[in-house]
Design a protein around this motif. Sequence first.
Motif, PDB file in Angstrom:
ATOM      1  N   LYS A 148      31.933 -72.386  18.059  1.00 16.37           N
ATOM      2  CA  LYS A 148      32.345 -72.125  19.444  1.00 16.37           C
ATOM      3  C   LYS A 148      31.665 -73.094  20.405  1.00 16.37           C
ATOM      4  O   LYS A 148      32.308 -73.628  21.325  1.00 16.37           O
ATOM      5  CB  LYS A 148      32.008 -70.677  19.815  1.00 16.37           C
ATOM      6  CG  LYS A 148      32.460 -70.270  21.206  1.00 16.37           C
ATOM      7  CD  LYS A 148      32.121 -68.812  21.484  1.00 16.37           C
ATOM      8  CE  LYS A 148      32.542 -68.404  22.881  1.00 16.37           C
ATOM      9  NZ  LYS A 148      32.209 -66.978  23.153  1.00 16.37           N
ATOM     10  N   ALA A 152      33.202 -76.580  19.907  1.00 16.48           N
ATOM     11  CA  ALA A 152      34.538 -76.664  20.489  1.00 16.48           C
ATOM     12  C   ALA A 152      34.475 -76.746  22.013  1.00 16.48           C
ATOM     13  O   ALA A 152      35.232 -77.492  22.637  1.00 16.48           O
ATOM     14  CB  ALA A 152      35.370 -75.454  20.053  1.00 16.48           C
ATOM     15  N   TRP A 203      38.640 -76.535  10.985  1.00 26.04           N
ATOM     16  CA  TRP A 203      38.234 -77.374  12.102  1.00 26.04           C
ATOM     17  C   TRP A 203      37.911 -78.779  11.589  1.00 26.04           C
ATOM     18  O   TRP A 203      37.418 -78.947  10.474  1.00 26.04           O
ATOM     19  CB  TRP A 203      36.980 -76.799  12.780  1.00 26.04           C
ATOM     20  CG  TRP A 203      37.188 -75.437  13.375  1.00 26.04           C
ATOM     21  CD1 TRP A 203      37.219 -74.250  12.727  1.00 26.04           C
ATOM     22  CD2 TRP A 203      37.398 -75.145  14.757  1.00 26.04           C
ATOM     23  NE1 TRP A 203      37.420 -73.213  13.605  1.00 26.04           N
ATOM     24  CE2 TRP A 203      37.536 -73.744  14.867  1.00 26.04           C
ATOM     25  CE3 TRP A 203      37.472 -75.921  15.913  1.00 26.04           C
ATOM     26  CZ2 TRP A 203      37.741 -73.107  16.074  1.00 26.04           C
ATOM     27  CZ3 TRP A 203      37.670 -75.291  17.120  1.00 26.04           C
ATOM     28  CH2 TRP A 203      37.814 -73.903  17.199  1.00 26.04           C
ATOM     29  N   HIS A 253      36.331 -84.138  16.335  1.00 23.25           N
ATOM     30  CA  HIS A 253      37.207 -84.746  17.339  1.00 23.25           C
ATOM     31  C   HIS A 253      37.385 -86.233  17.007  1.00 23.25           C
ATOM     32  O   HIS A 253      36.436 -86.920  16.619  1.00 23.25           O
ATOM     33  CB  HIS A 253      36.596 -84.588  18.731  1.00 23.25           C
ATOM     34  CG  HIS A 253      37.556 -84.832  19.842  1.00 23.25           C
ATOM     35  ND1 HIS A 253      37.967 -86.094  20.214  1.00 23.25           N
ATOM     36  CD2 HIS A 253      38.206 -83.971  20.673  1.00 23.25           C
ATOM     37  CE1 HIS A 253      38.805 -86.008  21.214  1.00 23.25           C
ATOM     38  NE2 HIS A 253      38.969 -84.719  21.517  1.00 23.25           N
ATOM     39  N   GLU A 279      33.860 -80.095  23.079  1.00 24.18           N
ATOM     40  CA  GLU A 279      34.912 -81.002  22.612  1.00 24.18           C
ATOM     41  C   GLU A 279      34.407 -81.948  21.528  1.00 24.18           C
ATOM     42  O   GLU A 279      34.746 -83.137  21.487  1.00 24.18           O
ATOM     43  CB  GLU A 279      35.499 -81.807  23.787  1.00 24.18           C
ATOM     44  CG  GLU A 279      36.169 -80.949  24.840  1.00 24.18           C
ATOM     45  CD  GLU A 279      36.809 -81.763  25.946  1.00 24.18           C
ATOM     46  OE1 GLU A 279      36.532 -82.974  26.017  1.00 24.18           O
ATOM     47  OE2 GLU A 279      37.600 -81.197  26.719  1.00 24.18           O
ATOM     48  N   ARG A 280      33.602 -81.373  20.635  1.00 21.07           N
ATOM     49  CA  ARG A 280      33.119 -82.155  19.498  1.00 21.07           C
ATOM     50  C   ARG A 280      33.935 -81.879  18.242  1.00 21.07           C
ATOM     51  O   ARG A 280      34.006 -82.709  17.343  1.00 21.07           O
ATOM     52  CB  ARG A 280      31.645 -81.820  19.225  1.00 21.07           C
ATOM     53  CG  ARG A 280      30.733 -81.959  20.436  1.00 21.07           C
ATOM     54  CD  ARG A 280      30.464 -83.406  20.747  1.00 21.07           C
ATOM     55  NE  ARG A 280      29.479 -83.980  19.832  1.00 21.07           N
ATOM     56  CZ  ARG A 280      29.177 -85.273  19.802  1.00 21.07           C
ATOM     57  NH1 ARG A 280      29.802 -86.109  20.614  1.00 21.07           N
ATOM     58  NH2 ARG A 280      28.277 -85.730  18.953  1.00 21.07           N
ATOM     59  N   VAL A 281      34.546 -80.687  18.156  1.00 19.75           N
ATOM     60  CA  VAL A 281      35.450 -80.362  17.057  1.00 19.75           C
ATOM     61  C   VAL A 281      36.729 -79.779  17.638  1.00 19.75           C
ATOM     62  O   VAL A 281      36.742 -79.251  18.762  1.00 19.75           O
ATOM     63  CB  VAL A 281      34.822 -79.352  16.062  1.00 19.75           C
ATOM     64  CG1 VAL A 281      33.588 -79.947  15.393  1.00 19.75           C
ATOM     65  CG2 VAL A 281      34.479 -78.041  16.757  1.00 19.75           C
ATOM     66  N   ILE A 282      37.815 -79.879  16.872  1.00 17.09           N
ATOM     67  CA  ILE A 282      39.110 -79.334  17.303  1.00 17.09           C
ATOM     68  C   ILE A 282      39.719 -78.558  16.134  1.00 17.09           C
ATOM     69  O   ILE A 282      39.484 -78.890  14.967  1.00 17.09           O
ATOM     70  CB  ILE A 282      40.081 -80.450  17.758  1.00 17.09           C
ATOM     71  CG1 ILE A 282      40.261 -81.482  16.648  1.00 17.09           C
ATOM     72  CG2 ILE A 282      39.586 -81.111  19.036  1.00 17.09           C
ATOM     73  CD1 ILE A 282      41.302 -82.554  16.984  1.00 17.09           C
ATOM     74  N   PRO A 283      40.512 -77.501  16.431  1.00 17.16           N
ATOM     75  CA  PRO A 283      41.146 -76.738  15.347  1.00 17.16           C
ATOM     76  C   PRO A 283      42.302 -77.514  14.731  1.00 17.16           C
ATOM     77  O   PRO A 283      42.923 -78.367  15.373  1.00 17.16           O
ATOM     78  CB  PRO A 283      41.618 -75.468  16.057  1.00 17.16           C
ATOM     79  CG  PRO A 283      41.829 -75.889  17.466  1.00 17.16           C
ATOM     80  CD  PRO A 283      40.792 -76.935  17.757  1.00 17.16           C
TER      81      PRO A 283
END
Length: 603
Positions: free
Chosen positions: A198, A201, A216, A219, A204-208
């Motif tokens: 969480k 996200a 995941w 990014h 904005e370091r990981v995206i689904p």
Amino acid sequence: MSPNIEGAVLFAELVRAGLKTICFCSVRKICELVLSYAQQHLRASDERLAGSITAYRGGLNATDRRRIERQLYDGSVRGVTATSTLELGVDIAALDAIVMVGFPGSVASLWQRAGRCGRAPDADALCFVVPYPSAIDQWVVRHPARVLSMPLEAAVVDIDNHHILGMHLLCAAAEEPLSAAAGDRELFGERRYDEALKALAAAERVIPIAENPGSWMAHPLVEGPAQGVNIRAIEPDLVRVVHRFRRRRSQPRIAEAIAGGGGGAEAAGEEEGEETIDEVERWRVYYEYFEGAVFLNQGRKFVVTSLDLGAGVALVAPTDVRYYTAACDSTSILVQQRLPLPAAPLAAKPDGAAAGTSAGGCEARFGRVRVRLAVRAYLKIWQTTGEAFEEVPLALPPKEYDTRACWIDLQPDAWPRRRRLVLTDRPSRKWVSGLGPGGVKRELQPAAPRAGPRVEEEAAAAAAEAADDDDEEEEELAIDLEAGLHAAAHALLAVTPLRLSCKPADLGCECEAFKERKLRSKRLLLFDRCVGGIGLTERVATAMPELLRSALELMTSCDCDDGCWLCVHSSVCTEYNACTSKKAAIAVIEGLLAAPPPPPPPL
């Protein structure tokens, strides 16, 4: 002679003898100080040799680190002073000697540092340990055979720290998508995994991955996340130490040559520039890089001219002042949540029996705490005498961070019936001379003695109880309880590195001797200095009874009257070792260990 000077001279003489040498120091400041002393010693006879030694420590940029490693490997650098950064992960061959200024903090580090030299099968090597007059160092000196035969301490890895877990999850997601279906959620712990993802996200370091719910990926704009992981510090926010300079250019600009002169710095062929000479964690600024602080970098002395915490920049300039500085700080700790300890103990007694968390009638507790660090002033101290000659006020905003701690609450019935501890009616501040970080001498201003109706009521109640117990011969110990808790915490900090892979400076202790009295019960508390905690205090809590016995052995084996550097004084004490009492500490720990166990909970 100071151990720092003794280690520096030994290091310099080994370099002079043609031996490639590493001199390990405990912290950055000592590393730079020993380098400065060694350069002065060599400069008296050979300027060339003085230029062949340098410092290798955390805070140096990657370019400088690689350059020093390369020079040490090819022989252009004959010696370095270093912190633990050269213990692991750096391949340096053909070292002839190792000097350790102070016990490194653990048996594992002792062997690791000693193993840096003499790696060739037919090579001879030298290894020296220059002990400090501290409790842990003197214990090691008195028991060399016992230390060399001890097993390596338990390594501490704590993935509950969201700072650590977040960085590792991002690196994993960059290699292969994280997936709950693949078992990643159970592997890292459901709650920890969800909280870390969480946070990543939100940043904005990981995206689904839409095609695969519950998965995941890193990014696309995040490149090489492993390069951004600082293996030498947990705190992600760093402060750049910037040196702004003006120097003469080797060649004037074309316009200046055509003009043929003029006024000012430009016409004189001078230019202004800046260089980042260090990168430090934000918490370190409060101790070493506040405005007005004097520090060493690669043997050169600088003073901090301005500090902008918002921008993360400290501007510095060269200086030749004859003093150094030390921060006057205060730390307060608020327990936020008690956490359960693991059912299986994490530590074991030397005889193999499991070590529990209950120390006599008092149970060791563990939980989340919030630490508040405030620096109100700093001291200027003469280099030659160690005397503080000026106190300068500071206006730094307080720093707060969450970490973990372990503690023992002192209950009124924690001592046997026939041994009663009486809190002495003393001033809240005594005239004491304490030595703190860097050997600072400090005088503390006295205040009025504690008095009032409440004190009179306590005295009357104690007198009445004594009258009722005339038929019993009761041992009554009049001690300063706060001084005993403070000294006991120092003794615990001294013996902890012999059981865990850590240094005394990795943990802090609570000292309330000079604070307003709290409504809660007195407590013996140790906290993890790292943001979020790295699992040290959890290990300390599970091994608390054995650590208390080791601390008691350390104090009772010392010949001093009521405390010294060999037992309960600490070089990292932020209270300058004021208000410490070995006698009171012995009484406190003996009471904890001898108290009857608590009754079982009702069915």
